[in-house]
Design a protein around this motif. Structure first.
Motif, PDB file in Angstrom:
ATOM      1  N   ALA A  18       0.341  -1.358  -0.340  1.00  0.00           N
ATOM      2  CA  ALA A  18      -0.455  -0.221  -0.250  1.00  0.00           C
ATOM      3  C   ALA A  18       0.777   1.320  -0.109  1.00  0.00           C
ATOM      4  O   ALA A  18       0.428   2.425  -0.746  1.00  0.00           O
ATOM      5  CB  ALA A  18      -1.107   0.006   1.252  1.00  0.00           C
ATOM      6  N   TYR A  36      -4.018   2.015  -2.906  1.00  0.00           N
ATOM      7  CA  TYR A  36      -4.172   1.095  -2.009  1.00  0.00           C
ATOM      8  C   TYR A  36      -5.478   0.306  -2.130  1.00  0.00           C
ATOM      9  O   TYR A  36      -4.526  -1.243  -2.258  1.00  0.00           O
ATOM     10  CB  TYR A  36      -4.987   1.500  -0.658  1.00  0.00           C
ATOM     11  CG  TYR A  36      -4.418   2.879  -0.054  1.00  0.00           C
ATOM     12  CD1 TYR A  36      -3.004   3.667   0.178  1.00  0.00           C
ATOM     13  CD2 TYR A  36      -5.436   3.958   0.386  1.00  0.00           C
ATOM     14  CE1 TYR A  36      -1.770   3.961   0.385  1.00  0.00           C
ATOM     15  CE2 TYR A  36      -4.122   5.032   1.332  1.00  0.00           C
ATOM     16  CZ  TYR A  36      -3.217   5.646   1.073  1.00  0.00           C
ATOM     17  OH  TYR A  36      -2.320   6.062   1.630  1.00  0.00           O
ATOM     18  N   VAL A 295      -6.841   1.959   5.798  1.00  0.00           N
ATOM     19  CA  VAL A 295      -5.508   2.046   4.592  1.00  0.00           C
ATOM     20  C   VAL A 295      -5.913  -0.269   4.208  1.00  0.00           C
ATOM     21  O   VAL A 295      -6.112  -0.358   2.715  1.00  0.00           O
ATOM     22  CB  VAL A 295      -3.864   1.551   4.318  1.00  0.00           C
ATOM     23  CG1 VAL A 295      -3.358   1.098   3.896  1.00  0.00           C
ATOM     24  CG2 VAL A 295      -4.182   3.169   4.251  1.00  0.00           C
TER      25      VAL A 295
END
Length: 583
Positions: A18, A36, A295
């Protein structure tokens, strides 16, 4: 010792990818959110290489949803929403309804049921507040009238989606759900025939109403007070832990006691704390964890995306993208113009809606879990999100060009500009009221505390900020007796403004701003030996004996300074001429 590291591996690889993909997206001028999602695709089951545990990722994503919704509630402003109500409420509601209808019609041509189409249309009808704020910040447009209208519009969409998330399980059987909800109250609808969903809906609304009443009535009286007590300990980690405990605890309790979603519970927890004078501190302390789990939420959504759908069903992907980029924008333009606002406002608001985000994925996950949406719907939605987020900067650039082509409004008065001016006036009034409310609760800043009271100058910024949590304000009228000889010493006073007269042993001393009085009785543990009277209107800050002694224990240097001040005061009393005023 061998042990299972599935959780650690999933989190570690998810965070690393990410960060890499998010950085790459940022370098390309895209929101990191696109990176992400791509990181989730990379660790998903549809791509080669490492495959993260989808079950663990889903649970971590649920925490992300809770913290996201808590953040939405924490930043929710009733005043700002009321200021743009003329355009945001009818605009957002109308746009959701029309976009949902278009989505349902489009999916109907694919052979989906109307129930599936309605849920997919709802997923496509809402935009991402996160993506919008990022775009507005890059263009320095957050504080503009059009920017604040767009944010208000998306807040209404968020509130509508919160309501949908609560009600969808109850109406799922009516929409043709194939998987009953896990909640027993909702699952019971399956045995009550076609009309059972009506009773379930009524029961859901009753539970939501009871939960909202309980939280909104008791919450403002208890939660800010609890948070303030924790903040007064001076422990940053304990304060952060308490904020998380409130958000997670209320979310969990709401789900198990009232049968409402985690998301709704977390949202109400944020709304309750938003009115506290510690809301900014709570938001700042919880933001890192909120960002981290958010995230993981987007990574888990990306794991559900099958890249092959772009090649297998290109027309469906194109239809989703066109509805997001063009369909919603054209609907918004039409609604804003129909409401009587200028074309430039219509264009700016429409650009803000040309993407989808967090609520779309939350709703899609619920739809798949209820059997209302096929599994491919998530892949279509993620594809639409990736393409729309990637093209969002181009949409804003095209909007800026169109606005420049319109030129500045000139000529005779225009009712459309008058409507926008009225909204701007409401926004300014809301901002002033918010500033006045903050000023009413904020008697001093840490910097002003050190400036006005020399005894606190040696304390650090954090120590002064903590000290302000203990002070309580008091206003007194001219001639009011603040302290009487022979009373029990129950407070120490710090003069913020005005003057007081101290009378002791036939001597009079005047004290002005920055002075302290009442400390001698508390330090010596004796009865009051002087009378203190206000000479004019005074604003005082005071500490009770318990708080005063606690602060002196934590700051020994402060105790020494105050004891030195007491010695100087005694010497002043002894040398002051009896019956005369001394500066």
């Amino acid at each position: 010792m061998p042990h299972d590291v599935t959780l650690i591996a999933s989190v570690a690889v998810g965070f690393v990818l990410a960060a890499l993909f998010g950085y790459g997206a940022s370098r390309l001028g895209l929101p990191p959110l696109a990176g992400y999602l791509l990181a989730g695709v990379a660790v998903g089951p549809f791509t080669p290489g490492f495959v993260a545990d989808a079950g663990l990722a889903g649970q971590l994503a649920e925490i992300g949803v809770i913290l996201l919704m808590f953040g939405v509630g924490l930043h929710f402003s009733v005043a700002d929403l009321a200021a743009v109500r003329r355009i945001a409420i009818p605009g957002a509601v109308g746009q959701i309804l029309i976009a949902t209808l278009l989505g349902a019609v489009m999916t109907r041509t694919w052979g989906w049921s109307w129930g599936s189409g309605v849920v997919m249309g709802l997923c496509l009808s809402v935009a991402s507040t996160v993506v919008l704020l990022k775009a507005l910040e890059e263009r320095n447009a957050v504080a503009t009238v059009d920017g604040r209208i767009a944010v208000g519009w998306l807040i209404v969409e968020d509130l509508a989606m919160v309501l949908v998330l609560v009600l969808l399980p109850a109406v799922a059987p009516f929409l043709g759900a194939t998987s009953p909800p896990a909640d027993g109250a909702h699952a019971a609808t399956a045995s009550h025939g076609p009309g059972g969903w009506v009773g379930a809906l009524a029961l859901t609304l009753l539970k939501v109403g009871a939960f909202a009443a309980l939280v909104l009535l008791l919450g403002p009286r208890t939660l800010p007070w609890m948070l303030r007590q924790v903040a007064r300990t001076g422990s940053r980690e304990l304060f952060t832990l308490s904020v998380l405990a409130i958000s997670m605890g209320i979310a969990f309790g709401s789900a198990h006691l009232f049968g409402v979603s985690f998301a709704l519970g977390a949202f109400f927890a944020g709304v309750v704390l938003s009115e506290s004078d510690l809301s900014h501190k709570a938001a700042g302390n919880s933001l890192p964890l909120q960002d981290a789990f958010a995230v993981l939420f987007f990574v888990s959504v990306g794991m559900l995306f099958d890249p092959g759908i772009v090649l297998q069903q290109p027309l469906r992907v194109a239809g989703v993208v066109l509805l997001i980029l063009m369909g919603k924008s054209l609907i918004a333009v039409g609604i804003v113009l129909a409401l009587g606002f200028p074309a430039r406002t219509a264009l700016n608001v429409s650009a803000a809606l040309a993407q989808v985000g967090e609520f779309s994925f939350i709703l899609a996950g619920l739809g798949v879990g209820l059997g209302l949406l096929p599994a491919e719907s998530v892949s279509l939605l993620v594809a639409g999100a990736l393409f729309s987020i990637a093209l969002n900067p181009a949409v804003f650039a095209a909007t800026d060009l169109a606005v420049r082509c319109l030129g500045r409004p000139v000529g005779a008065p225009d009712p459309r500009r008058d409507r926008l001016a009225a909204v701007e006036a409401d926004l300014d009034a809301a901002r002033l009221r918010a500033e006045e409310r903050v000023a009413a609760h904020r008697f001093l800043s840490p910097e002003e505390l050190a400036e006005r009271f020399p005894v606190f100058r040696d304390l650090s910024q954090d120590q002064r900020e903590l000290l302000l949590l203990y002070f309580r304000p008091r206003s007194v009228q001219p001639g009011e007796r603040i302290i009487r000889t022979g009373d029990v010493a129950d407070a120490v006073y710090f003069i913020q403004s005005g003057e007081v007269e101290v009378q002791a042993a036939g001597r009079r001393i005047r004290l002005g701003p920055g002075s302290v009085f009442g400390e001698m009785g508390l330090l010596g543990g004796k009865l009051r030996t002087a009378d203190v009277t206000a000479l004019d209107y005074c604003r005082l800050l005071w500490l009770g004996p318990g708080d005063f002694r606690y602060i002196l224990r934590k700051h020994p240097d402060l105790r020494r300074d105050l004891e030195s001040l007491v010695g100087e005061r005694r010497e002043m009393n002894e040398h002051a001429p009896a019956g005369n005023d001394t500066a």
